[in-house]
Scaffold this active site. Structure first.
Site, PDB file in Angstrom:
ATOM      1  N   ASP A 105       0.821  -1.204   0.000  1.00 41.61           N
ATOM      2  CA  ASP A 105       0.000   0.000   0.000  1.00 41.61           C
ATOM      3  C   ASP A 105       0.858   1.260   0.000  1.00 41.61           C
ATOM      4  OD1 ASP A 105      -2.611   1.409   0.406  1.00 41.61           O
ATOM      5  OD2 ASP A 105      -1.649   1.984   2.297  1.00 41.61           O
ATOM      6  N   GLU A 114       1.918   0.046  -4.797  1.00 40.19           N
ATOM      7  CA  GLU A 114       1.052   1.179  -5.129  1.00 40.19           C
ATOM      8  C   GLU A 114       1.865   2.447  -4.942  1.00 40.19           C
ATOM      9  OE1 GLU A 114      -2.891   3.706  -3.745  1.00 40.19           O
ATOM     10  OE2 GLU A 114      -1.856   2.403  -2.327  1.00 40.19           O
TER      11      GLU A 114
END
Length: 620
Positions: free
Chosen positions: A268, A305
């Site tokens: 993330d 990400e």
């Protein structure tokens, strides 16, 4: 490697040892004295000797799985284990002993999947089924395999406060969320997925921890005030004592790969991992994961990400990069979304023309050093030489849907023809496509932001912050209360929609596209050739596969597009036409074959696409 690293415990947390008993190990350099508290009928407190690095350890013989424990820090307070495997009573309660060794895996022949052959399907465990559990997911595995998805990507499952959360407020990175099920349930799910040829990816959060139940700072310098993140204190990956912080999170990554046979980790928001060291944490992480994959004889991928458009994420470690095999491409989403919806607020102001999508399809992202109006500065750098698997692309995901004020999906924003067009752009791209749960049949339930914090002050702060965030965008209507159970319930999928029209046809359409993608091995193509027709908002994407040369015509405009058939030299056979009656379209004007005697003008319906395969020379 520092001279004292050999003294590190082999594993953190409470782990069973082969000769019997349990080994407890916790890094708590802030405390000279830590005790293991075992509550219950035979309650006792055991001292945990400390080593020079600040690790406290003890071995206990007479314990069984399911026993509870806490760590007493100094002479005062008690806290759960930072590396707890299970928190049955939530984020503030005791940790529980879990033995992961005796699960009977049947996936011995499973070796994982290449990214080139992958299609990700992102889902949230709590809202994917009515029950919201790992066990309930088992019943959908056959459907997902029949769809053509290859990899189930599960949003974060690290223990968070309460029972409702996206997962990004997790505070126990090793503990499986108790409302989703047990660690054994997760092992069962992964094993069952592998038996169906499905890989499993897990979303992990190494840029921050949630605000409630986050006791790491009481143990040691896990956090730093040198950097700030939008979500909470930044983790200490490059300051004093950061070696042990890195070790904690690297061990966490290996824990999921080893004990649960996870095939890929989605990292993330790595732009929220701040690290100025010569050997960055992310490079160290990818090195350790690569080494584990080699030992295990499995294909394991890291997907980052990042919104930085920085090729360092993908560049090899030898070349000064992080060595990530792939990363999400926000530019692809933004390009398609603005063309389909006409939205231009926020970061969408940097997109909206076919050239943005054309540039992204050519190289993986569009902004490679150009000026960004939204950021009011230049953005990004030059992508690496084209490799399709370097990029995961999507037209919807949890962020792009859930961070809208009303969590509205694309199915609520555009018409049916546009949904098919979006599917074609995504699933027929050379990149690794991702579908967001329910997208395949046009799910209409929103995906809203939801939480279940136990601290009323924190709950109110989240509620107020969410409202203020959208006031800045000029949003006047009431924002759904993140703490309300109804907000969460409204996000549950209604999978029965897939049996009704037009949802049933959209599902068939997506299945067809994914079969085509697999048959033509679109993930293995070289850099596509892209021709743009700006005035008509049309793209011609040419891809050469091992099976054929393909020409894909995409019309993002609201009007029919007349194209000179000369743009396609030779003989071509139509393979897909989104406007055909079979797909509930308005009917097509495109010929089934193109050659010397074909019409001079190709008429492409509004919001439609067609795919032709080359079938020989121009001679009839």
């Amino acid at each position: 490697m520092s001279e004292h690293q050999h003294a590190r415990p082999t594993t953190l947390g409470a782990t069973p040892i082969p000769e019997g008993g349990w080994n407890f190990a916790v890094w708590a350099p802030k405390h000279d004295r830590v005790e293991l508290h075992l509550p219950g009928n035979r309650e006792k407190c055991l001292p945990m000797p400390r080593d020079a690095m600040g690790y406290h350890t003890v071995v206990v013989d007479d314990l069984q799985p399911g026993a509870r424990y806490l760590y007493r820090l100094g002479d005062s307070y008690e806290r759960p284990d930072p590396a707890s495997r299970r928190q049955p009573g939530g984020v503030h309660g005791p940790s529980e002993l879990v033995d992961l060794r005796n699960f009977e895996w049947t996936d011995r022949d499973w070796k994982g999947l290449l990214l080139e052959d992958s299609v990700f399907y992102e889902l949230h465990v709590g809202t994917f089924t009515k029950e919201g559990t790992f066990h309930a997911l088992l019943a959908s595995l056959d459907e997902l395999a029949a769809l053509g998805a290859t990899t189930i990507e599960i949003m974060p499952i690290a223990q968070f406060p309460g029972s409702r959360n996206w997962g990004y407020d997790g505070v126990y990175p090793f503990a499986v969320q108790n409302s989703y099920g047990t660690p054994r349930d997760l092992q069962t799910l992964v094993n069952a997925a592998h038996s169906r040829g499905l890989a499993v990816a897990l979303d992990v959060v190494y840029n921050h921890l949630g605000p409630e139940g986050n006791y790491l700072s009481e143990y040691g310098p896990y956090f730093t005030d040198r950097y700030k993140t939008p979500w909470g204190a930044a983790l200490n990956f490059d300051g004093p004592d950061s070696d042990e912080v890195r070790h904690f999170f690297i061990e966490n990554a290996l824990y999921w790969l080893d004990n649960f046979h996870i095939d890929a980790l989605r990292l993330d928001a790595i732009h929220g991992i701040f690290d100025a060291s010569a050997i960055p944490f992310l490079a160290e992480l990818s090195k350790e994961v690569d080494a584990f994959a080699a030992r295990a004889g499995r294909t394991i991928s890291l997907v980052a990400e990042s919104d930085l458009n920085d090729s360092r994420a993908l560049r090899s470690r030898c070349g000064g990069g992080f060595g990530m095999p792939s990363q999400w491409s926000d530019d692809f989403h933004h390009s398609v979304h603005t063309l389909l919806t006409g939205e231009h607020s926020g970061y969408y102001e940097d997109f909206g023309e076919v050239r943005h999508l054309a540039g992204t399809v050519k190289q993986g992202w569009y902004y490679a050093g150009q000026y960004s109006r939204h950021r009011r500065r230049r953005h990004g750098n030059r992508p690496l030489p084209f490799k399709a698997s370097n990029y995961v692309v999507f037209t919807q995901n949890h962020d792009q849907v859930g961070n809208r004020a009303l969590g509205d999906r694309l199915s609520s924003l555009v018409n049916f023809e546009s949904l098919k067009l979006a599917a074609g752009a995504n699933l027929l791209s050379p990149f690794v496509p991702l579908l967001f749960m329910g997208e395949e049949y046009g799910e209409t339930a929103p995906f809203l932001y939801f939480t279940s914090h136990g601290d009323p002050n924190l709950a109110e702060a989240v509620r107020r912050g969410r409202a203020e965030e959208f006031q800045a965008f000029g949003w006047k209507d009431k924002i759904p209360d993140p703490q309300s159970e109804a907000t969460f319930a409204n996000c549950r999928l209604n999978r029965n929609l897939a049996q009704e029209e037009p949802h049933r046809t959209l599902l068939r359409f997506n299945q067809m596209l994914l079969r085509f993608r697999s048959d033509y091995r679109l993930g293995h193509t070289s850099a596509p050739s892209v021709m743009e027709f700006a005035e008509s908002k049309v793209l011609l994407v040419s891809q050469t596969t091992s099976a054929s040369e393909l020409a894909m015509l995409f019309n993002f405009g609201d009007s029919p597009a007349d194209l000179n058939s000369g743009i396609l030299q030779g003989r071509w056979e139509k393979k897909i036409d989104s406007s055909s009656l079979e797909w509930l379209g308005p009917g097509t004007d495109l010929p089934s074959r193109i050659g010397v005697s074909s019409p001079s003008i190709l008429k492409l319906r509004p919001r439609s696409f067609a795919v032709y395969a080359h079938s020989g020379s121009s001679s009839e």
